[in-house]
Design an enzyme around this catalytic site. Structure first.
Site, PDB file in Angstrom:
ATOM      1  N   HIS A   1       1.084  -1.027   0.025  1.00 39.17           N
ATOM      2  CA  HIS A   1      -0.041  -0.066   0.068  1.00 39.17           C
ATOM      3  C   HIS A   1       1.061   1.043  -0.119  1.00 39.17           C
ATOM      4  CE1 HIS A   1      -3.885   2.234   0.699  1.00 39.17           C
ATOM      5  NE2 HIS A   1      -2.728   3.246   1.249  1.00 39.17           N
ATOM      6  N   CYS A   2       0.783   1.938  -1.096  1.00 36.75           N
ATOM      7  CA  CYS A   2       1.632   3.266  -1.277  1.00 36.75           C
ATOM      8  C   CYS A   2       1.027   4.404  -0.631  1.00 36.75           C
ATOM      9  CB  CYS A   2       2.114   3.301  -2.503  1.00 36.75           C
ATOM     10  SG  CYS A   2       3.216   4.592  -2.872  1.00 36.75           S
ATOM     11  N   PRO A   3       1.469   5.227   0.417  1.00 33.80           N
ATOM     12  CA  PRO A   3       0.705   6.398   0.883  1.00 33.80           C
ATOM     13  C   PRO A   3       1.104   7.607  -0.150  1.00 33.80           C
ATOM     14  CG  PRO A   3       2.829   5.796   2.224  1.00 33.80           C
ATOM     15  CD  PRO A   3       2.535   4.873   1.299  1.00 33.80           C
TER      16      PRO A   3
ATOM     17  N   ASN B   1      -1.623   6.920  -2.275  1.00 32.53           N
ATOM     18  CA  ASN B   1      -2.969   6.925  -1.514  1.00 32.53           C
ATOM     19  C   ASN B   1      -3.770   5.644  -2.133  1.00 32.53           C
ATOM     20  OD1 ASN B   1      -4.827   7.425   0.392  1.00 32.53           O
ATOM     21  ND2 ASN B   1      -5.910   9.055  -0.751  1.00 32.53           N
ATOM     22  N   ASN B   2      -3.052   4.755  -2.386  1.00 36.05           N
ATOM     23  CA  ASN B   2      -3.642   3.459  -3.370  1.00 36.05           C
ATOM     24  C   ASN B   2      -2.977   2.293  -3.021  1.00 36.05           C
ATOM     25  OD1 ASN B   2      -5.525   2.316  -5.116  1.00 36.05           O
ATOM     26  ND2 ASN B   2      -4.577   3.063  -6.852  1.00 36.05           N
TER      27      ASN B   2
END
Ligand SMILES: [Zn+2]
Ligand SMILES: [Zn+2]
Length: 361
Positions: A184-186, A189-190
């Site tokens: 999950h890549c901050p 945001n996805n």
């Protein structure tokens, strides 16, 4: 872990039995015997109420840390929007400095062919960064169907209570299962999964390339601007106009930001390139490592079934079937879909190397 626990518990149980035997032989008082019996009865009641064959020390630790996980997940979920805004603002600031401060300097000092080359390259790089970032944040990573299907599934997700196909993992931040989940890549945001993994990697790659280009391209300008900045505190102060002062500060900011991002993002891009070359995702890297150790202790060799060989892994990942695709699908913006549906993992027809037979989950 289990063997260490049994090592500690074994002698403790033995000691307790010996003590109890000695106590019975010496005819311990009825009150103490009654207390021991009640203690044993209470323990059996508690165990029978809380018994779970999957329970263990890992479950206890997981449960104890549940509030911490919840807090981290929520912080990442809510700060995702802030991180995306930060990426857009910082990238826009670099583009604005390039147009307002660097371009006027270049137009006065560089030759026409050199200006043309910089103009074409920088815009090509910028278009690819914007395109891949937009696609990475707006493309859903892919989710397994929640309706009844005939698809082969590997396990059941404990959180969603739905079947999980191979390479699918549950994201606690998105709170759902994701096909071929990488992480999950901050900054996006996805989640990074089957349908947007290529966009994520291409964004990292072209952003690193852009930052390296800016750092090297503006090196001379940065040195001059930094030297000028150091003269600001001299007496009498140098006669720089407001515009010149802003240009100096902007060039120093551009160089420091671009070189730091180039280093940090470059390292991340190289790491992901290594994983893609091996046909693994970030999550599979840990699972496969464990499996490799488990099988090697039994004298067996673990082989990743999704590893088709370095070149073929890249071809599958980038969706390159013909030589022309290296230009049209890699070096130019392309929104083609990845191979397969993210649930079944038969190798594409153009892959020559057959996958290995041992399955990784
Ligand atoms: Zn799930
Ligand atoms: Zn997620």
């Amino acid at each position: 872990m289990r063997s260490r626990r049994s090592l500690l518990l074994g002698p403790a149980r033995l000691c307790l039995r010996l003590l109890l035997l000695l106590g019975y032989r010496r005819r311990c008082p009825p009150l103490l015997r009654n207390l021991v019996l009640r203690w044993r009865y209470g323990k059996v009641c508690l165990r029978s109420l809380l018994y779970n064959s999957f329970g263990g020390s890992d479950t206890v630790i997981d449960s104890a840390f549940e509030p911490v996980y919840w807090l981290v997940d929520n912080v990442i979920r809510w700060f995702g929007v802030v991180f995306v805004a930060l990426v857009i603002v910082l990238t826009s600031s670099i583009v604005a400095i390039a147009y307002l401060c660097v371009l006027p300097l270049i137009l006065h000092t560089y030759s026409v062919p050199r200006i043309c080359w910089h103009f074409v390259y920088s815009h090509w790089n910028l278009i690819l960064i914007v395109f891949h970032y937009y696609q990475a944040i707006t493309t859903p990573p892919g989710y397994p169907p929640q309706a009844k299907t005939d698809l082969a599934t590997v396990s059941i997700c404990k959180k969603c209570i739905y079947p999980k196909p191979a390479r699918t993992h549950h994201c606690s931040i998105c709170n759902r299962c994701v096909l071929k989940m990488d992480h999950h890549c901050p900054w996006l945001n996805n989640c990074v999964g089957h349908y947007n993994h290529r966009y994520f990697f291409s964004f990292c790659f072209f952003m690193t390339l852009g930052c390296v280009y800016c750092s090297f391209g503006s090196w001379d300008m940065f040195r001059e601007a930094y030297a000028a900045l150091e003269t600001y505190h001299q007496t009498p102060p140098p006669a720089f106009s407001f515009r010149e002062r802003m240009t100096h500060k902007s060039l120093v900011y551009l160089w420091f930001l671009c070189s730091s991002v180039a280093l940090a993002l470059g390292a991340l891009t190289v790491w992901h390139a290594v994983l893609i070359s091996r046909g693994e995702t970030s999550i599979e890297r840990h699972i496969n490592k464990k499996e490799r150790h488990r099988l090697s202790s039994k004298g067996k060799v673990f082989r990743n079934p999704y590893n088709y060989g370095c070149l073929d892994n890249w071809k599958v990942f980038l969706g390159v079937n013909t030589r022309r695709h290296w230009l049209t699908r890699v070096l130019l913006p392309s929104s083609h879909l990845p191979y397969g549906n993210g649930m079944t993992w038969d190798p594409p027809p153009y892959v020559i190397t057959p996958p290995d037979s041992v399955l990784a989950v």
